[in-house]
Design a protein around this motif. Structure first.
Motif, mmCIF file in Angstrom:
data_model
loop_
_atom_site.group_PDB
_atom_site.id
_atom_site.type_symbol
_atom_site.label_atom_id
_atom_site.label_comp_id
_atom_site.label_asym_id
_atom_site.label_seq_id
_atom_site.Cartn_x
_atom_site.Cartn_y
_atom_site.Cartn_z
ATOM 1 N N SER A 1 0.802 -1.226 0.000
ATOM 2 C CA SER A 1 0.000 0.000 0.000
ATOM 3 C C SER A 1 0.829 1.267 0.000
ATOM 4 O O SER A 1 0.263 2.366 -0.014
ATOM 5 N N ASP A 2 2.165 1.150 0.007
ATOM 6 C CA ASP A 2 3.004 2.341 0.107
ATOM 7 C C ASP A 2 2.970 3.205 -1.146
ATOM 8 O O ASP A 2 3.536 4.306 -1.157
ATOM 9 N N GLU A 3 2.308 2.715 -2.185
ATOM 10 C CA GLU A 3 2.054 3.558 -3.352
ATOM 11 C C GLU A 3 1.312 4.833 -2.952
ATOM 12 O O GLU A 3 1.384 5.850 -3.641
ATOM 13 N N GLY A 4 0.598 4.786 -1.830
ATOM 14 C CA GLY A 4 -0.124 5.967 -1.371
ATOM 15 C C GLY A 4 0.792 7.163 -1.179
ATOM 16 O O GLY A 4 0.421 8.307 -1.462
ATOM 17 N N PHE A 5 2.017 6.932 -0.695
ATOM 18 C CA PHE A 5 2.976 8.026 -0.543
ATOM 19 C C PHE A 5 3.325 8.635 -1.898
ATOM 20 O O PHE A 5 3.444 9.854 -2.030
ATOM 21 N N ARG A 6 3.505 7.789 -2.888
ATOM 22 C CA ARG A 6 3.880 8.293 -4.215
ATOM 23 C C ARG A 6 2.747 9.118 -4.809
ATOM 24 O O ARG A 6 2.976 10.165 -5.413
ATOM 25 N N LEU A 45 2.553 12.553 -2.758
ATOM 26 C CA LEU A 45 3.699 13.457 -2.730
ATOM 27 C C LEU A 45 4.339 13.712 -4.092
ATOM 28 O O LEU A 45 5.166 14.622 -4.212
ATOM 29 N N THR A 46 4.004 12.925 -5.108
ATOM 30 C CA THR A 46 4.614 13.103 -6.427
ATOM 31 C C THR A 46 3.532 13.017 -7.502
ATOM 32 O O THR A 46 2.359 12.776 -7.204
ATOM 33 N N GLU A 47 3.942 13.176 -8.746
ATOM 34 C CA GLU A 47 3.022 13.038 -9.887
ATOM 35 C C GLU A 47 3.583 11.993 -10.838
ATOM 36 O O GLU A 47 4.338 12.304 -11.764
ATOM 37 N N PRO A 48 3.239 10.725 -10.623
ATOM 38 C CA PRO A 48 3.763 9.659 -11.474
ATOM 39 C C PRO A 48 3.324 9.842 -12.925
ATOM 40 O O PRO A 48 2.260 10.421 -13.198
ATOM 41 N N ARG A 102 -5.200 14.032 -4.828
ATOM 42 C CA ARG A 102 -4.163 14.856 -5.460
ATOM 43 C C ARG A 102 -4.065 14.551 -6.950
ATOM 44 O O ARG A 102 -3.961 15.461 -7.779
ATOM 45 N N GLN A 103 -4.094 13.277 -7.309
ATOM 46 C CA GLN A 103 -3.962 12.926 -8.723
ATOM 47 C C GLN A 103 -5.155 13.426 -9.535
ATOM 48 O O GLN A 103 -5.005 13.831 -10.694
ATOM 49 N N LEU A 104 -6.322 13.452 -8.937
ATOM 50 C CA LEU A 104 -7.512 13.957 -9.639
ATOM 51 C C LEU A 104 -7.450 15.462 -9.867
ATOM 52 O O LEU A 104 -8.189 15.990 -10.709
ATOM 53 N N ARG A 105 -6.586 16.153 -9.136
ATOM 54 C CA ARG A 105 -6.435 17.593 -9.357
ATOM 55 C C ARG A 105 -5.467 17.914 -10.493
ATOM 56 O O ARG A 105 -5.321 19.078 -10.874
ATOM 57 N N ARG A 106 -4.806 16.910 -11.036
ATOM 58 C CA ARG A 106 -3.875 17.139 -12.136
ATOM 59 C C ARG A 106 -4.620 17.526 -13.415
ATOM 60 O O ARG A 106 -5.754 17.099 -13.649
ATOM 61 N N ALA A 107 -3.966 18.311 -14.235
ATOM 62 C CA ALA A 107 -4.572 18.765 -15.494
ATOM 63 C C ALA A 107 -4.025 18.025 -16.703
ATOM 64 O O ALA A 107 -4.449 18.283 -17.834
ATOM 65 N N ASP A 108 -3.075 17.085 -16.484
ATOM 66 C CA ASP A 108 -2.409 16.437 -17.616
ATOM 67 C C ASP A 108 -2.869 15.009 -17.854
ATOM 68 O O ASP A 108 -2.201 14.241 -18.557
#
Length: 654
Positions: free
Chosen positions: A494-499, A502-505, A571-577
């Motif tokens: 489940s540590d993918e949650g940190f990625r 905190l980042t934008e894969p 956070r990922q849903l807030r990305r525009a790309d």
């Protein structure tokens, strides 16, 4: 014995889990957590945030399971010991379904000592105290080992009699009046922790209130009623949208006050009588000078992202100058202390930034098996390089250091060399972001994965049909860790949650991550009992035996890890790309995760829980059953209150 002096409004709440009644009270200078354990191995335990102290009474094994009833909830009391020193604690009345209780042991000391006694049935001989009998009351009381005010535990048989071996009654149930007190210095409650934007969850609010103080936040009760760096930083990071400024600054200050000279973050502290015991053992005399543990690694890289989020946020920026120039326990300004950590982060990660190969990753410290939040002996699958540290925390910390330097808020605390080092952290962050995650990628052919998952399903006694959900494409995911030779430890985690938080894969990595994690267990991590933190289906038999539903970091559910993933999806849903298809996948993942969270709402403030399987479904079970689970869960856990800062689908952003 007198009621405790009046103070801030009383906090009183109760959490019942499995065989445990947990009753919490905080009023004035008293804060206490009463735990009553029913079953075949009954006990009474009272933990105090003051000095991380506790008193406990264990009873001999009973052939028939006993049940406690809390007749009169804890009320604060205060008294003076024989030297006229203040003791503070609680008094309460209980009934137990027994005519006799035989004493196994009474321990009055640090919570650390009681934790060890619970697991090992042993305590340092120095803390042993003989009871004294006065009519129907038995009392254990002693000074702290350095001669300061100590501890008190008395039990009155209200309908029976006592001697040094037992309590007995002729009635069908035994009624007891218990008083438990400590002489440790009380902490100062925060007057308010949350803004009006926090979720309306009274149990989580109560737990957070009990665990938050001006001096520090407590990791969890009853077992960790003191500072833990990682727990403080992760909780503050997830609660940031709804924490009041003084609460956020208390959290950050507590970490800065405990930094090592080189900038590392303290994981834990030895205080109170545990510090006395350790200082004496190590030749420093009977001193209560705190001892800080810097053995963990992940917490070193969590301070920068939190500080950047707060100090550069609209609310924090208005207070940044005053906060950074202030001084806490240390004589140094907080800005200087923060720079100490940031420059250490840059220096510690420089080797990989210059030469990105696995040997230059950030590993756990030599001679240890633990270094991140999975801090049980087998939590990293015997790996040395943790995925979460290297693929998420390090690049995020470097990016935060560069942002803080560019913002100008640290100009008064940076010399030219430090300016340059933090400025260069931006390029270093990009290297870590681009090169570290790929070192953890594990790919397994579909037919081999299906066979392994089917065999594992039979091994643990759950349905095997989910093996078909992996399709025909190779199964690809990030390993839990790398071993000394750089080989991935093939445990889905489940540590993918940190990625995600905190980042934008890259979009393709993000899509693969969602697919891997949110398949139904044992192909993925998702169950009706929650999101598991590990799945060893594709690992060797020896590793599978270390990652069971009875292991502390095995196939169990940690409440805050679900919250971490939920915040990461937000956070990922807030990305525009991202394209429409990937956004739809994110929304489905978010919905599925929150359905699992909602199904275990009654356990939401707990540290972790396990599961059972019957009739094709997983059912949540409390963690900490005698003879089965490796340890006991906290009923109130700091990082399990972070849902207060999250919004389920349809509620809107916080």
């Amino acid at each position: 014995m007198q009621p405790a002096a009046p103070g801030p409004p009383a906090l009183a709440f109760r959490i019942d889990e499995g065989q445990n009644i947990n009753s919490f009270v905080r009023e004035g200078q008293v804060a206490a957590h009463l735990l009553l354990r029913s079953g075949g191995d009954p006990r009474i335990l009272v933990a105090f945030p003051a000095g991380n102290s506790a008193v406990g009474l264990w009873f001999a094994h009973a052939d028939a399971a006993l049940t406690w009833t809390l007749v009169s909830p804890p009320r604060p009391v205060a008294m003076r010991d024989t030297q006229r020193r203040d003791l503070r604690g609680i008094e309460f009345e209980v009934e137990v379904s027994a005519q006799e209780l035989r004493f196994r042991g009474a321990v009055l000391s640090s919570i650390r000592v009681l934790r060890d006694y619970e697991l090992l049935a042993k305590a340092p001989p120095e803390v042993h105290v003989e009871p004294r009998i006065n009519g129907p009351t038995i009392t254990w009381a002693r000074d702290r080992l350095d001669g300061k005010a100590g501890y008190w535990l008395s039990v009155e048989a209200m309908n029976g009699a006592v001697d040094t071996a037992r309590i007995r009654t002729d009635a069908s149930a035994m009624r007891l009046r218990v008083r438990a007190l400590t002489g440790e210095m009380p902490l100062t409650p925060l007057p308010s922790q949350l803004t009006g934007r926090a979720s309306d969850d009274q149990r989580a609010r109560d737990a957070l209130a009990f665990l938050s103080y001006q001096e520090k936040f407590l990791a969890g009760s009853w077992r960790f009623d003191t500072y833990f760096g990682r727990d403080t930083l992760i909780s503050a990071l997830l609660l940031a949208p709804v924490l009041e400024p003084p609460a956020m600054e208390s959290a950050i200050s507590s970490v800065l006050d405990r930094l090592a000279p080189n900038g590392e973050v303290a994981h834990e502290e030895d205080i109170g009588e545990f510090a006395v015991l350790r200082n004496a053992k190590e030749g420093r005399g009977k001193s209560d000078t705190p001892i800080f543990d810097y053995g963990m690694v992940d917490d070193d890289f969590l301070l920068a992202p939190l500080a950047a989020r707060w100090l550069l946020d609209e609310r924090g920026r208005t207070r940044a100058k005053a906060f950074l120039s202030s001084r806490g326990v240390s004589t140094r300004r907080r800005g200087e202390l923060l720079v100490r950590n940031l420059t250490w982060v840059v220096e510690r990660t420089r080797a990989f930034a210059l030469d990105p190969r696995f040997g230059n990753l950030v590993g756990i410290k030599p001679g240890r098996m633990t270094g991140n939040w999975r801090d049980s002996e087998h939590g990293l699958g015997r790996g040395r390089y943790a995925f979460d540290i290297n693929a998420a925390l390090v690049p995020s910390a470097l990016a935060a250091a560069a942002r803080l330097q560019a913002s100008g808020v640290l100009d008064d605390y940076l010399d030219e060399t430090q300016h340059r080092a933090l400025r260069d952290a931006k390029d270093a962050a990009a290297t870590w972001e681009q090169r570290a995650p790929g070192l953890f990628v594990t790919t397994i052919p579909a037919d081999r994965a299906r066979a392994a998952i089917t065999a594992y399903s039979r091994e643990i006694g759950v349905g095997a049909a989910v093996a078909a959900t992996i399709g025909d494409a190779p199964l690809s995911f990030h390993a839990l860790s790398l071993d000394e030779s750089g080989r991935p430890v093939p445990i889905l985690n489940s540590d993918e949650g940190f990625r995600l938080l905190l980042t934008e894969p890259p979009p393709e990595e993000l899509a693969q991550t969602l697919t891997s994690l949110l398949r139904p267990f044992p192909a993925g991590l998702l169950t009706e009992a929650g999101l598991l933190v590990a799945n060893p289906a594709l690992a060797e038999p020896a590793l599978r035996r270390e990652f069971t539903r009875f292991a502390y970091h095995g196939t169990v559910v940690w409440s805050w890890q679900q919250a971490l993933l939920a915040a990461g999806l937000d956070r990922q849903l807030r990305r525009a790309d991202l394209g429409a298809g990937l956004r739809s996948q994110l929304e489905r993942a978010r919905s599925d995760l929150w359905a699992a969270i909602a199904s275990t709402r009654s356990l939401r403030t707990s540290e972790l829980w396990s599961w059972s399987f019957a009739a094709g479904r997983y059912r949540a079970e409390p963690f900490g059953r005698p003879g089965a689970d490796a340890d006991e869960s906290n009923a109130a856990q700091l990082w399990s209150t972070v849902y207060l800062g999250l919004a389920p689908p349809g509620v809107g952003p916080r």
